[in-house]
Design a protein around this motif. Structure first.
Motif, PDB file in Angstrom:
ATOM      1  N   VAL A  25       0.854  -1.265  -0.067  1.00  0.00           N
ATOM      2  CA  VAL A  25       0.102   0.174   0.073  1.00  0.00           C
ATOM      3  C   VAL A  25       0.924   1.318   0.078  1.00  0.00           C
ATOM      4  O   VAL A  25       0.286   2.404  -0.512  1.00  0.00           O
ATOM      5  CB  VAL A  25      -1.084   0.222   1.124  1.00  0.00           C
ATOM      6  CG1 VAL A  25      -1.878  -1.317   1.374  1.00  0.00           C
ATOM      7  CG2 VAL A  25      -0.075   0.176   2.705  1.00  0.00           C
ATOM      8  N   GLU A  26       1.779   1.260   0.360  1.00  0.00           N
ATOM      9  CA  GLU A  26       2.983   2.381   0.517  1.00  0.00           C
ATOM     10  C   GLU A  26       3.045   3.072  -0.773  1.00  0.00           C
ATOM     11  O   GLU A  26       3.425   2.446  -2.034  1.00  0.00           O
ATOM     12  CB  GLU A  26       4.430   1.953   1.178  1.00  0.00           C
ATOM     13  CG  GLU A  26       5.243   3.173   1.132  1.00  0.00           C
ATOM     14  CD  GLU A  26       6.833   2.832   1.661  1.00  0.00           C
ATOM     15  OE1 GLU A  26       7.533   3.768   1.760  1.00  0.00           O
ATOM     16  OE2 GLU A  26       6.918   1.743   1.742  1.00  0.00           O
ATOM     17  N   GLY A  27       3.014   4.236  -0.775  1.00  0.00           N
ATOM     18  CA  GLY A  27       3.198   5.142  -2.104  1.00  0.00           C
ATOM     19  C   GLY A  27       1.733   5.358  -2.807  1.00  0.00           C
ATOM     20  O   GLY A  27       1.793   5.938  -3.952  1.00  0.00           O
ATOM     21  N   LEU A  28       0.718   4.759  -2.434  1.00  0.00           N
ATOM     22  CA  LEU A  28      -0.527   4.732  -3.232  1.00  0.00           C
ATOM     23  C   LEU A  28      -1.627   5.758  -2.436  1.00  0.00           C
ATOM     24  O   LEU A  28      -1.309   5.983  -1.132  1.00  0.00           O
ATOM     25  CB  LEU A  28      -1.496   3.494  -3.209  1.00  0.00           C
ATOM     26  CG  LEU A  28      -0.705   2.261  -3.725  1.00  0.00           C
ATOM     27  CD1 LEU A  28      -1.598   0.896  -3.767  1.00  0.00           C
ATOM     28  CD2 LEU A  28      -0.239   2.529  -5.262  1.00  0.00           C
ATOM     29  N   SER A  29      -2.599   6.656  -3.239  1.00  0.00           N
ATOM     30  CA  SER A  29      -3.266   7.249  -2.759  1.00  0.00           C
ATOM     31  C   SER A  29      -4.523   6.536  -2.080  1.00  0.00           C
ATOM     32  O   SER A  29      -4.553   5.217  -2.505  1.00  0.00           O
ATOM     33  CB  SER A  29      -4.000   8.284  -3.498  1.00  0.00           C
ATOM     34  OG  SER A  29      -4.656   7.571  -4.673  1.00  0.00           O
ATOM     35  N   GLN A  30      -5.400   7.013  -1.441  1.00  0.00           N
ATOM     36  CA  GLN A  30      -6.556   6.177  -0.943  1.00  0.00           C
ATOM     37  C   GLN A  30      -7.505   5.835  -2.100  1.00  0.00           C
ATOM     38  O   GLN A  30      -7.992   4.576  -2.044  1.00  0.00           O
ATOM     39  CB  GLN A  30      -7.439   7.055  -0.067  1.00  0.00           C
ATOM     40  CG  GLN A  30      -6.771   7.578   1.277  1.00  0.00           C
ATOM     41  CD  GLN A  30      -7.419   8.527   1.901  1.00  0.00           C
ATOM     42  OE1 GLN A  30      -8.587   8.087   2.773  1.00  0.00           O
ATOM     43  NE2 GLN A  30      -7.060   9.826   2.170  1.00  0.00           N
TER      44      GLN A  30
END
Length: 266
Positions: free
Chosen positions: A119-124
């Motif tokens: 999930v790191e680096g992703l937007s919601q």
């Protein structure tokens, strides 16, 4: 009646001129977003670069579908919170609350059925779309909602209500942060606002000018979790730290009294 010396009259006139000059503030020093009509705001691009998920973030993720029973295995059990804030079993005076996912140092979360999900680096929105694609293999027409629950920013310095604020909006701007803090005080420096940010263990910063409409194109205009905004005091406020804050009032009163004295001795 005896007239006052000429140099004394000139001193009085000088004081009055200084007082008038110091009371004049240009539009450029006060007005926000000047030249907005000429600014080419790339809002969508800035939003793409804002609010990315980082290690140690806390997320709530809910999955629903037309067949809700099929979506249940992809949700963490709902917990009960009493009115006193104690977490435990559900009670008539309690409320339901979603459990949170902690983003691990490796940038992943442990998700039901799917296991480890990066999930790191992703937007919601990107994470929601990613999970939706994975869950679609098991559930028809899934709906995924992702929220960052530890999004906080701090506003310090010459604002009317400094403090640390919880943020609900995924896209949160410097203007909104200053609004939550009650806007800048009259002593705040509007052309040199500091935004500090921690990225990949390194603290970065930028100085933004609220008087320039192009500030909305800065990557620091959209705030991220744990950003710190500092409003520097202007020159008169810094100087006032070295003397009595009422000195200006006393000088004004003295100027008026001297002016009256000059008029009476003519």
């Amino acid at each position: 009646m005896k007239k006052l010396p000429q140099f004394f009259k000139l001193s009085v006139i000088g004081l009055l001129l200084i007082s008038l000059a110091s009371s004049c503030v240009s539009r450029q020093e006060i007005v926000y977003f000047q030249g907005l009509e000429e600014a080419e705001a790339r809002i969508d691009k800035q939003r793409e670069n804002s609010l990315k998920i980082k290690p140690n973030d806390l997320l709530t993720i809910s999955v629903s579908a037309p067949e809700q029973t099929a979506a249940l295995p992809f949700n963490l059990p709902v917990i009960g919170v009493s009115q006193g804030g104690e977490i435990g079993g559900l009670s008539p005076v309690g409320r339901q609350q979603l459990q949170t996912y902690l983003v691990e140092e490796n940038g992943k979360i442990d998700f039901p059925i799917l296991g480890q999900v990066a999930v790191e680096g992703l937007s919601q929105q990107e994470l929601a779309a990613n999970l939706k694609e994975k869950i679609r293999r098991y559930v028809q027409d899934p709906i995924v909602n992702v929220r960052l629950v530890n999004f906080q920013i701090s506003v310090l310095g010459e604002v009317n209500r400094p403090g640390t604020f919880d943020v609900q909006d995924a896209y949160f701007t410097l203007s909104q942060a200053l609004g939550m803090a009650g806007d800048l005080s009259i002593y705040g420096k509007r052309d040199n606002i500091l935004v500090m940010r921690e990225e990949n263990g390194v603290t970065t910063h930028a100085y933004l000018d609220l008087g320039d409409a192009n500030v909305i194109n800065s990557p620091y205009y959209y705030l991220q979790q744990n950003d710190v905004v500092y409003v520097e005091p202007n020159a008169p406020q810094r100087q006032s730290a070295s003397y009595n804050r009422n000195a200006g009032v006393y000088i004004s009163i003295a100027s008026v009294l001297v002016s009256v004295a000059v008029l009476l001795t003519r």
